[in-house]
Design a protein around this motif. Structure first.
Motif, PDB file in Angstrom:
ATOM      1  N   ARG A 107      11.621  62.087 -46.740  1.00  0.00           N
ATOM      2  CA  ARG A 107      11.493  63.048 -47.842  1.00  0.00           C
ATOM      3  C   ARG A 107      12.740  63.181 -48.713  1.00  0.00           C
ATOM      4  O   ARG A 107      12.643  63.597 -49.856  1.00  0.00           O
ATOM      5  N   THR A 108      13.902  62.836 -48.192  1.00  0.00           N
ATOM      6  CA  THR A 108      15.131  63.037 -48.960  1.00  0.00           C
ATOM      7  C   THR A 108      15.486  61.864 -49.866  1.00  0.00           C
ATOM      8  O   THR A 108      16.444  61.957 -50.628  1.00  0.00           O
ATOM      9  N   LEU A 109      14.740  60.762 -49.804  1.00  0.00           N
ATOM     10  CA  LEU A 109      15.068  59.595 -50.630  1.00  0.00           C
ATOM     11  C   LEU A 109      14.837  59.876 -52.109  1.00  0.00           C
ATOM     12  O   LEU A 109      13.823  60.454 -52.481  1.00  0.00           O
ATOM     13  N   ASN A 110      15.799  59.453 -52.923  1.00  0.00           N
ATOM     14  CA  ASN A 110      15.566  59.502 -54.365  1.00  0.00           C
ATOM     15  C   ASN A 110      14.836  58.220 -54.770  1.00  0.00           C
ATOM     16  O   ASN A 110      14.591  57.339 -53.941  1.00  0.00           O
ATOM     17  N   ILE A 111      14.496  58.068 -56.025  1.00  0.00           N
ATOM     18  CA  ILE A 111      13.688  56.930 -56.467  1.00  0.00           C
ATOM     19  C   ILE A 111      14.399  55.593 -56.239  1.00  0.00           C
ATOM     20  O   ILE A 111      13.771  54.597 -55.852  1.00  0.00           O
ATOM     21  N   THR A 112      15.702  55.546 -56.424  1.00  0.00           N
ATOM     22  CA  THR A 112      16.457  54.308 -56.209  1.00  0.00           C
ATOM     23  C   THR A 112      16.438  53.924 -54.736  1.00  0.00           C
ATOM     24  O   THR A 112      16.240  52.757 -54.389  1.00  0.00           O
ATOM     25  N   GLN A 113      16.622  54.895 -53.858  1.00  0.00           N
ATOM     26  CA  GLN A 113      16.596  54.632 -52.419  1.00  0.00           C
ATOM     27  C   GLN A 113      15.188  54.263 -51.948  1.00  0.00           C
ATOM     28  O   GLN A 113      15.032  53.421 -51.067  1.00  0.00           O
ATOM     29  N   LEU A 114      14.203  54.878 -52.545  1.00  0.00           N
ATOM     30  CA  LEU A 114      12.819  54.583 -52.204  1.00  0.00           C
ATOM     31  C   LEU A 114      12.475  53.136 -52.558  1.00  0.00           C
ATOM     32  O   LEU A 114      11.893  52.405 -51.751  1.00  0.00           O
TER      33      LEU A 114
ATOM     34  N   CYS B 133      13.481  54.181 -42.490  1.00  0.00           N
ATOM     35  CA  CYS B 133      13.921  55.535 -42.843  1.00  0.00           C
ATOM     36  C   CYS B 133      14.606  56.238 -41.682  1.00  0.00           C
ATOM     37  O   CYS B 133      15.473  57.082 -41.898  1.00  0.00           O
TER      38      CYS B 133
ATOM     39  N   LYS C 101       7.847  57.713 -48.776  1.00  0.00           N
ATOM     40  CA  LYS C 101       8.371  59.011 -49.215  1.00  0.00           C
ATOM     41  C   LYS C 101       7.969  60.122 -48.246  1.00  0.00           C
ATOM     42  O   LYS C 101       8.753  61.040 -47.966  1.00  0.00           O
TER      43      LYS C 101
END
Length: 78
Positions: free
Chosen positions: A35-42, A75, A31
């Motif tokens: 920094r722009t990843l949402n929880i699903t993408q993370l 990333c 993360k």
């Protein structure tokens, strides 16, 4: 996982309670790099960048080993 124990000792312990701190730390590192990843993408960044580990002795869902470096590097392609 080798862990601290009462009375200034150490012991090997396994299970989700021991894996959770490692995965949490990995998610924080990914993360911080993405920094722009949402929880699903993370979650996908972690699960899509595992090292295959077919010889694990216990059942696993992913059949892989956590690779934080690979997940962080993924990333840059997002």
């Amino acid at each position: 996982i080798l862990s601290t124990f009462p009375n200034n000792s150490y012991a090997f312990i396994s299970g989700t309670s021991m894996a959770t701190p490692h995965v949490t730390g990995a998610l924080a590192l990914v993360k911080s790099a993405c920094r722009t990843l949402n929880i699903t993408q993370l979650k996908a960044a972690i699960l899509n960048n595992l090292d295959p580990a077919a010889l694990l002795t216990r059942p696993t869902i992913t059949k892989g080993r956590l690779n934080v470096n690979k997940a962080v590097r993924s990333c840059s392609s997002l």
